[in-house]
Structures are given as C-alpha cells and as structure tokens.
Design a protein around this motif. Structure first.
Motif, mmCIF file in Angstrom:
data_model
loop_
_atom_site.group_PDB
_atom_site.id
_atom_site.type_symbol
_atom_site.label_atom_id
_atom_site.label_comp_id
_atom_site.label_asym_id
_atom_site.label_seq_id
_atom_site.Cartn_x
_atom_site.Cartn_y
_atom_site.Cartn_z
ATOM 1 N N ARG A 150 4.609 22.321 30.841
ATOM 2 C CA ARG A 150 5.750 22.147 31.742
ATOM 3 C C ARG A 150 6.741 21.159 31.148
ATOM 4 N N TRP A 163 8.367 23.016 41.400
ATOM 5 C CA TRP A 163 8.140 24.401 41.769
ATOM 6 C C TRP A 163 9.362 25.208 41.382
ATOM 7 N N ALA A 164 9.263 26.512 41.516
ATOM 8 C CA ALA A 164 10.233 27.407 40.886
ATOM 9 C C ALA A 164 11.643 27.302 41.448
ATOM 10 N N SER A 165 11.786 27.094 42.736
ATOM 11 C CA SER A 165 13.115 27.139 43.338
ATOM 12 C C SER A 165 13.329 25.917 44.226
ATOM 13 N N TYR A 191 5.294 28.327 46.142
ATOM 14 C CA TYR A 191 6.248 28.145 45.056
ATOM 15 C C TYR A 191 5.555 27.572 43.816
ATOM 16 N N GLN A 192 4.668 26.630 44.020
ATOM 17 C CA GLN A 192 3.958 26.029 42.895
ATOM 18 C C GLN A 192 3.081 27.053 42.189
ATOM 19 N N ASP A 212 5.274 29.390 40.281
ATOM 20 C CA ASP A 212 5.764 28.682 39.107
ATOM 21 C C ASP A 212 4.738 28.737 37.971
ATOM 22 N N MET A 235 13.666 31.476 36.533
ATOM 23 C CA MET A 235 12.517 31.290 37.410
ATOM 24 C C MET A 235 12.992 31.133 38.857
ATOM 25 N N GLN A 236 14.080 30.416 39.041
ATOM 26 C CA GLN A 236 14.643 30.281 40.379
ATOM 27 C C GLN A 236 15.088 31.629 40.917
#
Length: 275
Positions: A147, A154-156, A212-213, A216, A231-232
């Motif tokens: 990462r 998380w992604a968004s 979300y995590q 991700d 990713m978002q």
C-alpha cells in the motif's frame, strides 16, 4: 462525496460503539487519577487509593482493548446482533442476504454457508454467514501489492486522489494469479451489495467502512495494477450497478431476508433466488 457518505464509507458500528465506551471509561479513569490526591486528603487514604487503582485499571483496559482491537470489534458485532442493538440484527441480515443474492447472480462459487449467524462483519468473514471462492479457480495464494503511503485507508473517500500523486502511485508490476478485471467487477458488486441493501432498506449504512477496506485489498490483488483514482471509480461504479441490481430483484432480496431470519438452509435460499 455525497454517495460515500450515504453508503457509509467511514462507518463501522462496532468500532464506533467501542470507541464511545472506551472513551468514557478513559475519561472516568483519568478523572479518578486527578481527584485521587484531594479525595485522599479530605476523605481518607482508602478513597484516594481506590481512585488511583481505578484510574490505572482504566488505562490497562484501554491498552488491552487497543491491543486486541480486531477481536474486540468481532465480539461487539456478535453481541450487538444478539441484543439487536439499535436494530443491528435487522441491518446485518439485510446485508448478508444481499451478499448471498449478488454472489449467486454473479455466478461466484459458494465456499461455506452457515445457517446460524456467525457475526457481521467479521475480519475473516466479511460477507457474514456466506463465504465465497473469490474466483472460479478457487482462492490461490495471492500476495497483494504494497500500500502506497498516500493511498487512503479504503478505496473511496470524500476526498479525491490525484492521478499523478507520487506517494499514492500503485506498483505497476503484474501479479501472477491476480484477479482479472471481470473478477474485480464481480467482487466489487458482491461486497458493495451489503451497504447498498442496508441503505435501501433503512436509509443509512452502518458498516460501509469494512466493505470498502475489503474491496480495496481485492483491487490491490488485481493482475494488472489499478491506479488509485480508478480504484475510487471502481467502488462508485459498483454502488450504482448493484443498486440497480437489488432494485430489480427486490422481492427476492426481501424473501431472502426472511429466510435468513429463520435460519433457512442454503438449498432453500438458492431456491428463492432461482424462482
């Protein structure tokens, strides 16, 4: 940003409850330490000593809970379900039903199914009582990319990630046995089904953060690197797509929720989806 807020990108009910309880306990313990001196002078040594012990006990409890944070969150998730704390059981079952429904609609193979509630969401069981093989070839050992320092947790998020941000740049080296774009799409839909279903049924989502995590992490395991800004976009695409999917199959989702509430077998649940 508004979509993220509605679907609960920063919400994790167990963590919020734990933080409130531990915060209050910590403040009480700290106050006890501060008052121990004056209490000992005015009301005797036993009271002052008792406040000191309580203060240090509060510090020890907070340290222990922090050390075993994941286990504490999982335990709280189970207890809130048993007590139906603030309607937690109803929300959890709606999420579990949505995960199962979309798993089957996407054609992903089911790995395990428990008739009784195991906890939602748990670290090792993010979908609740149903767990899936995340690809048709099973679950090969895949080491996710590291990462980047600047990547959000998380992604968004409500804030955007700059496309040319060096500290958010994803390692572009391909991953052997990583997820294909189609598998990432399916996993995105299955994961986001939970918070979207909860929002649809109750108007808010209380456990979006864990989903979300998990998403991700899946995207960091893609064969071809997915840039942070995409990713978002992937997460938000999944929200829109699965919202339409659940609306289309709303009667099946409602029937599945009822089935999981009575701890129906997997055969019964799949029959509901197929009819």
């Amino acid at each position: 940003g508004e979509t993220d807020t509605m679907i609960g990108v920063a919400n994790y009910k167990a963590l919020q409850v734990k933080n409130k309880v531990m915060g209050g306990f910590m403040m009480t313990g700290g106050l006890g330490l501060l008052l121990s001196g004056s209490a000992g002078e005015t009301r005797g040594a036993p009271l002052g000593l008792g406040l000191v012990y309580f203060g240090y006990f509060a510090l020890l409890v907070n340290f222990t809970v922090g050390l075993f944070g994941t286990q504490a969150n999982d335990w709280l998730s189970k207890k809130m379900y048993e007590m139906n704390f603030e309607g937690y059981r109803d929300r959890a079952v709606a999420c579990e039903a949505a995960h199962l429904l979309v798993t089957w609609l996407c054609g992903l193979p089911i790995q395990t199914y428990h008739r009784d509630h195991q906890g939602y969401p748990l670290k090792d069981q993010p979908l609740g009582r149903t767990q899936i093989f995340s690809s048709r070839r099973g679950d090969p050992a895949v080491t996710p990319r590291g990462r980047p320092f600047g990547l959000p947790p998380w992604a968004s998020l409500e804030q955007d990630v700059e496309a040319d941000d060096v500290i958010s740049r994803i390692d572009e080296e391909p991953i052997r046995n990583g997820y294909t774009p189609k598998e990432i799409d399916h996993l995105s839909l299955v994961l986001m089904a939970g918070p979207v279903a909860e929002y649809t049924k109750f108007g808010t989502s209380t456990n979006g953060a864990t989903v979300y995590q998990q998403l991700d992490t899946c995207m960091l395991m893609a064969q071809t690197a997915i840039p942070a800004e995409k990713m978002q976009g992937q997460a938000r695409w999944a929200i829109i797509r699965v919202a339409k999917l659940l609306k289309q199959h709303d009667k099946k989702l409602t029937a599945l929720i009822e089935a999981l509430n009575r701890e129906a077998s997997l055969v019964e649940c799949l029959a509901i989806i197929e009819t």
